[in-house]
Design a protein around this motif. Structure first.
Motif, PDB file in Angstrom:
ATOM      1  N   ASP A   1     110.329   4.048 -25.146  1.00 56.59           N
ATOM      2  CA  ASP A   1     109.527   5.167 -24.634  1.00 56.59           C
ATOM      3  C   ASP A   1     108.096   4.796 -24.249  1.00 56.59           C
ATOM      4  N   HIS A   2     107.484   3.867 -24.983  1.00 56.85           N
ATOM      5  CA  HIS A   2     106.077   3.530 -24.745  1.00 56.85           C
ATOM      6  C   HIS A   2     105.864   2.012 -24.856  1.00 56.85           C
ATOM      7  N   PRO A   3     106.305   1.244 -23.854  1.00 56.74           N
ATOM      8  CA  PRO A   3     106.189  -0.223 -23.917  1.00 56.74           C
ATOM      9  C   PRO A   3     104.770  -0.724 -24.143  1.00 56.74           C
ATOM     10  N   ARG A   4     103.783  -0.040 -23.560  1.00 55.46           N
ATOM     11  CA  ARG A   4     102.400  -0.459 -23.747  1.00 55.46           C
ATOM     12  C   ARG A   4     101.968  -0.269 -25.200  1.00 55.46           C
ATOM     13  N   LEU A   5     102.399   0.812 -25.806  1.00 49.76           N
ATOM     14  CA  LEU A   5     102.124   1.049 -27.222  1.00 49.76           C
ATOM     15  C   LEU A   5     102.835  -0.001 -28.073  1.00 49.76           C
ATOM     16  N   TYR A   6     104.035  -0.363 -27.691  1.00 49.78           N
ATOM     17  CA  TYR A   6     104.791  -1.387 -28.419  1.00 49.78           C
ATOM     18  C   TYR A   6     104.002  -2.692 -28.477  1.00 49.78           C
ATOM     19  N   LEU A   7     103.443  -3.114 -27.342  1.00 49.21           N
ATOM     20  CA  LEU A   7     102.642  -4.336 -27.307  1.00 49.21           C
ATOM     21  C   LEU A   7     101.394  -4.188 -28.172  1.00 49.21           C
ATOM     22  N   ALA A   8     100.749  -3.028 -28.098  1.00 48.78           N
ATOM     23  CA  ALA A   8      99.553  -2.787 -28.915  1.00 48.78           C
ATOM     24  C   ALA A   8      99.883  -2.840 -30.405  1.00 48.78           C
ATOM     25  N   LEU A   9     101.044  -2.296 -30.793  1.00 50.31           N
ATOM     26  CA  LEU A   9     101.469  -2.339 -32.185  1.00 50.31           C
ATOM     27  C   LEU A   9     101.666  -3.780 -32.653  1.00 50.31           C
ATOM     28  N   LEU A  10     102.285  -4.584 -31.794  1.00 48.96           N
ATOM     29  CA  LEU A  10     102.544  -5.977 -32.153  1.00 48.96           C
ATOM     30  C   LEU A  10     101.250  -6.766 -32.301  1.00 48.96           C
ATOM     31  N   ILE A  11     100.290  -6.492 -31.427  1.00 46.45           N
ATOM     32  CA  ILE A  11      98.982  -7.152 -31.543  1.00 46.45           C
ATOM     33  C   ILE A  11      98.325  -6.763 -32.861  1.00 46.45           C
ATOM     34  N   ALA A  12      98.393  -5.478 -33.187  1.00 46.51           N
ATOM     35  CA  ALA A  12      97.790  -4.988 -34.429  1.00 46.51           C
ATOM     36  C   ALA A  12      98.457  -5.609 -35.653  1.00 46.51           C
ATOM     37  N   LEU A  13      99.771  -5.661 -35.651  1.00 42.28           N
ATOM     38  CA  LEU A  13     100.501  -6.155 -36.813  1.00 42.28           C
ATOM     39  C   LEU A  13     100.365  -7.662 -37.001  1.00 42.28           C
TER      40      LEU A  13
ATOM     41  N   TRP B   1      92.595  -1.140 -29.243  1.00 40.27           N
ATOM     42  CA  TRP B   1      92.529  -0.195 -28.136  1.00 40.27           C
ATOM     43  C   TRP B   1      91.512  -0.604 -27.084  1.00 40.27           C
ATOM     44  N   SER B   2      90.374  -1.149 -27.527  1.00 43.91           N
ATOM     45  CA  SER B   2      89.302  -1.505 -26.588  1.00 43.91           C
ATOM     46  C   SER B   2      89.296  -2.990 -26.229  1.00 43.91           C
ATOM     47  N   LEU B   3      90.389  -3.676 -26.486  1.00 45.99           N
ATOM     48  CA  LEU B   3      90.486  -5.102 -26.193  1.00 45.99           C
ATOM     49  C   LEU B   3      90.309  -5.362 -24.700  1.00 45.99           C
ATOM     50  N   LYS B   4      89.477  -6.357 -24.373  1.00 48.81           N
ATOM     51  CA  LYS B   4      89.221  -6.689 -22.976  1.00 48.81           C
ATOM     52  C   LYS B   4      89.813  -8.059 -22.629  1.00 48.81           C
TER      53      LYS B   4
ATOM     54  N   ARG C   1      90.797   8.087 -14.582  1.00 49.38           N
ATOM     55  CA  ARG C   1      89.740   7.313 -13.958  1.00 49.38           C
ATOM     56  C   ARG C   1      88.397   7.503 -14.660  1.00 49.38           C
ATOM     57  N   GLY C   2      87.757   6.355 -14.962  1.00 47.88           N
ATOM     58  CA  GLY C   2      86.435   6.386 -15.567  1.00 47.88           C
ATOM     59  C   GLY C   2      86.419   6.758 -17.030  1.00 47.88           C
ATOM     60  N   LYS C   3      87.572   6.682 -17.710  1.00 48.07           N
ATOM     61  CA  LYS C   3      87.654   7.093 -19.110  1.00 48.07           C
ATOM     62  C   LYS C   3      87.718   5.926 -20.094  1.00 48.07           C
ATOM     63  N   GLY C   4      87.479   4.705 -19.636  1.00 50.99           N
ATOM     64  CA  GLY C   4      87.446   3.569 -20.551  1.00 50.99           C
ATOM     65  C   GLY C   4      88.820   3.074 -20.951  1.00 50.99           C
ATOM     66  N   SER C   5      88.983   2.798 -22.240  1.00 50.86           N
ATOM     67  CA  SER C   5      90.247   2.258 -22.734  1.00 50.86           C
ATOM     68  C   SER C   5      91.249   3.384 -23.001  1.00 50.86           C
ATOM     69  N   TYR C   6      92.495   2.993 -23.140  1.00 51.44           N
ATOM     70  CA  TYR C   6      93.569   3.967 -23.327  1.00 51.44           C
ATOM     71  C   TYR C   6      93.544   4.543 -24.738  1.00 51.44           C
ATOM     72  N   ASP C   7      93.820   5.823 -24.852  1.00 52.47           N
ATOM     73  CA  ASP C   7      93.866   6.507 -26.145  1.00 52.47           C
ATOM     74  C   ASP C   7      95.340   6.623 -26.557  1.00 52.47           C
ATOM     75  N   PHE C   8      95.728   5.866 -27.578  1.00 51.94           N
ATOM     76  CA  PHE C   8      97.127   5.817 -27.988  1.00 51.94           C
ATOM     77  C   PHE C   8      97.512   6.912 -28.974  1.00 51.94           C
ATOM     78  N   ARG C   9      96.607   7.818 -29.287  1.00 47.76           N
ATOM     79  CA  ARG C   9      96.892   8.788 -30.333  1.00 47.76           C
ATOM     80  C   ARG C   9      98.152   9.619 -30.069  1.00 47.76           C
ATOM     81  N   LYS C  10      98.260  10.176 -28.871  1.00 50.42           N
ATOM     82  CA  LYS C  10      99.403  11.038 -28.577  1.00 50.42           C
ATOM     83  C   LYS C  10     100.722  10.276 -28.605  1.00 50.42           C
ATOM     84  N   PRO C  11     100.863   9.165 -27.859  1.00 46.55           N
ATOM     85  CA  PRO C  11     102.143   8.439 -27.914  1.00 46.55           C
ATOM     86  C   PRO C  11     102.454   7.892 -29.303  1.00 46.55           C
TER      87      PRO C  11
END
Length: 206
Positions: free
Chosen positions: A37-49, A59-62, A117-127
């Motif tokens: 359902d959320h592949p981008r969240l999946y990658l973020a979870l793996l980075i976190a873990l 979330w703010s990783l550049k 647009r113009g909102k910075g990094s992605y907010d993963f709270r909802k997904p």
């Protein structure tokens, strides 16, 4: 005022923290849901873990914080104000490369930019909340991913000093909140953690 009146107020002692870690069953359900359902969240979870990074560190990783040659991530805006560099385990690095190929960005661009647009990094709270609900995981927060990561490292035998470097802890007190550690190498411990506990499956970013 000549002084801050609040400085005379004594701080109350901190209570016991209520952190918890993902069980193997919960982890598998969460990975299955986010892969689909959320592949981008999946990658973020793996980075976190696998890095033990805090929520906003992920979330703010550049892009310029990722060294693709050395396969490392440098977290330069941390809670303790101490920069730390962490190795990216092979399984996650391959997914990161594929994600970058499909979503090319350079320099100070966010790895996970906002879709607005113009909102910075992605907010993963909802997904994240949606995924927890679908995976039937209760009383779990993003910060608990860091606790889960630390627990996995300890079970994998990561030494005290290495754990302190990975998680940005200044004293051994934080390490002793968990359990005894075995002597091993940082990268090997990370890889073993991935293979034995995370059982990562690959996914292409949609």
């Amino acid at each position: 005022l000549d002084f801050n009146p609040c400085s005379a107020v004594k701080s109350l002692p901190e209570g016991e923290t209520k952190e918890r870690m993902l069980s193997d069953e919960e982890k598998e359900r969460l990975f299955e849901v986010t892969r689909e359902d959320h592949p981008r969240l999946y990658l973020a979870l793996l980075i976190a873990l696998t890095t033990g990074a805090r929520r906003m560190e992920v979330w703010s990783l550049k892009i310029n914080q990722i060294n693709y040659k050395e396969r490392t991530i440098t977290f330069d805006k941390t809670k303790t104000h101490v920069k730390r560099t962490v190795k990216i385990v092979n399984s996650v690095f391959k997914m990161l490369e594929e994600y970058q190929r499909q979503n090319p960005k350079i320099g100070e661009a966010f790895l996970f930019p906002s879709t607005k647009r113009g909102k910075g990094s992605y907010d993963f709270r909802k997904p994240f909340e949606e995924s927890l609900k679908k995976a039937e995981i209760k009383n779990f927060t993003w910060h608990d991913l860091r606790h889960t990561s630390a627990s996995f490292h300890i079970m994998s035998g990561t030494p005290i000093r290495t754990a302190m470097e990975l998680f940005g802890w200044k004293t051994e007190k934080m390490v002793h909140r968990y359990t005894h550690l075995k002597t091993d190498h940082k990268e090997e411990a990370q890889e073993r953690m991935v293979e034995k506990f995370l059982k990562i499956g690959t996914v292409a970013e949609r």
